[in-house]
Design an enzyme around this catalytic site. Sequence first.
Site, mmCIF file in Angstrom:
data_model
loop_
_atom_site.group_PDB
_atom_site.id
_atom_site.type_symbol
_atom_site.label_atom_id
_atom_site.label_comp_id
_atom_site.label_asym_id
_atom_site.label_seq_id
_atom_site.Cartn_x
_atom_site.Cartn_y
_atom_site.Cartn_z
ATOM 1 N N GLU A 126 0.107 -45.111 -6.874
ATOM 2 C CA GLU A 126 0.772 -44.420 -7.977
ATOM 3 C C GLU A 126 -0.042 -44.606 -9.251
ATOM 4 O O GLU A 126 -0.703 -45.620 -9.429
ATOM 5 C CB GLU A 126 2.181 -44.977 -8.188
ATOM 6 C CG GLU A 126 3.140 -44.609 -7.078
ATOM 7 C CD GLU A 126 4.556 -45.115 -7.316
ATOM 8 O OE1 GLU A 126 4.756 -45.852 -8.315
ATOM 9 O OE2 GLU A 126 5.435 -44.781 -6.523
ATOM 10 N N SER A 185 4.396 -42.391 -10.087
ATOM 11 C CA SER A 185 5.671 -43.081 -10.146
ATOM 12 C C SER A 185 6.759 -42.097 -10.542
ATOM 13 O O SER A 185 6.499 -41.082 -11.198
ATOM 14 C CB SER A 185 5.589 -44.206 -11.183
ATOM 15 O OG SER A 185 6.876 -44.664 -11.522
#
Length: 582
Positions: free
Chosen positions: A470, A496
């Site tokens: 992420e 994210s």
Amino acid sequence: MRWKEPRAGRLRAASGRVKVAPMTTFDPRHKSRTLYEGRDRAPARSYMKAIGFGDADLVRPIVGIANTWTETMPCNFGLRGLAEHVKRGVRDAGGTPMEFNTIAISDGITMGTEGMKTSLVSREVIADSIELMGRGHMFDAVVVLVGCDKTIPAGAMALLRLDVPGLVLYGGSIQPGRFQGHDVTIQDLFEAVGANAAGKMTDADLKDLEDHVCPGAGACGGQFTANTMAMALEFLGLSPLGTASVAATDPAKERVGAECGALVLDLLRRGVTPRTITTRAAFENAIAGVAASGGSTNAVLHLLALAREIGVPLTIDDFDRVSRRTPLVADLKPGGQYTAVDLGRAGGTGVVAQRLLAAGLVDGAALTVSGRTFAEEVARVRETPGQMVVHAIDKPLKASGGLVILKGNLAPEGCVVKVAGHERLSHRGPARVFEREEDAMAAATRGTIRAGDVLVIRYEGPRGGPGMREMLGVTAALAGSGLGEQVALLTDGRFSGATRGLMAGHVAPEAAVGGPIAAIEEGDIITFDINARRLDVEVSDTVLKARLATWRPPAPRYTSGVMAKYVALVSSAAEGAITRPR
């Protein structure tokens, strides 16, 4: 919202007619008899007696309590205590609980480091571990306790593989922190790092925010990946509606745990297994819930993975189709104002479900683990008068949901963009090419990124990373420096749930397998067109093919151990990045 215990023995058929499930046709000890019954199983029983189980325990249905508790993060920290209440509910309902643990990796803690590569890999290891325990110890039913991002889909994947009666129970959201008189979440701290690097926040304020942003146990507090997936599993039917909305430190969570322990025995006696519930209609309900709440793009990856586990025909394009027809009604962070705890106070995830059901945007006939249909569950929801978190269906935040699938000459298999807030719908700019996340982060914090740039972070996909890191550190640093709405970013890695801005993730095929993203050169002009659903580089097909003809795959970053095994087995992000035999 407060979840209530189910009616026993009642199911609703797809036709909508109520039927009574026979209570005697399914053996509640359908697995454990093999392990603990008869003369030949005396040695097995003796082992269990060594740790406190008696004869009466071993003739009851055995319920596995799969716990993802860990002391390495707040997200799952409260699950050890919650498990005791689940086990109490199992015992009181006539079963014998046996708790076991598996691993959990914190996305937030490992973010921006080599450790983040283990996060998506852990989804497979967690699912594999629960599956192995279920098959080896022959549990009659399973309750999976989850918290941080990957534990939620992993627990569901394992249930679908085992297909024994079971459910997923989410540990709940963290409470918001308080900083300078207002509520904050971890998103604020990640963005504060960028603000501090740009000279817009003092070191003292950064430290003060760090000290107060996470006040206790629970998963990250916005509609980030954990809360997104917890809601998705409620809409999918694998978690009882309303249980996810009870925060981790709310005393009511203990009662929820005990009720879920009782519920799994009810499921067992009725013989209702996860694959009975997870139909194509249920998956579309889950997608609608994600879209209506501005949820994380990671839901695309995880719901595709769940569908692949059981052969439900679901493609990446289905997310765009369902999202287009679904209005964004929940004003939740990161694109909105409120936290998951605020949603709980407003009446819970069921309020979002009420809006969608009333508009005919979800299938109310879908079954849930409670024994009621989705529509029956929604009818029990009580919205808090005057709440501001969930908008009326005719006054949405946006006319369509937050998930957008782009294709084009840079993403023939697709990529995912979230447009849950007030993001731009187009961008055109020069490529700034980075071969790994750390290099992009260094550029973002050094101030060498300019307004109009398009950051390209590649070789971070399922195989190239490996593990599809992420990029919250980078995106938050850009937002904190003031560039969040002036640049765009694309990557074969992930974002994210706390990411905001014009960011395209899951670009497929990935660079490590020779996808077009590998052919981008510094300064190439890249265009995002959300309305046309296109992501393109302004280079001719001939030039792209010529560049790729001379491309050579990089040396693997891992040549042994779990990471190398993952690379050998993982599929494209467009297929959910699942591992499967080749």
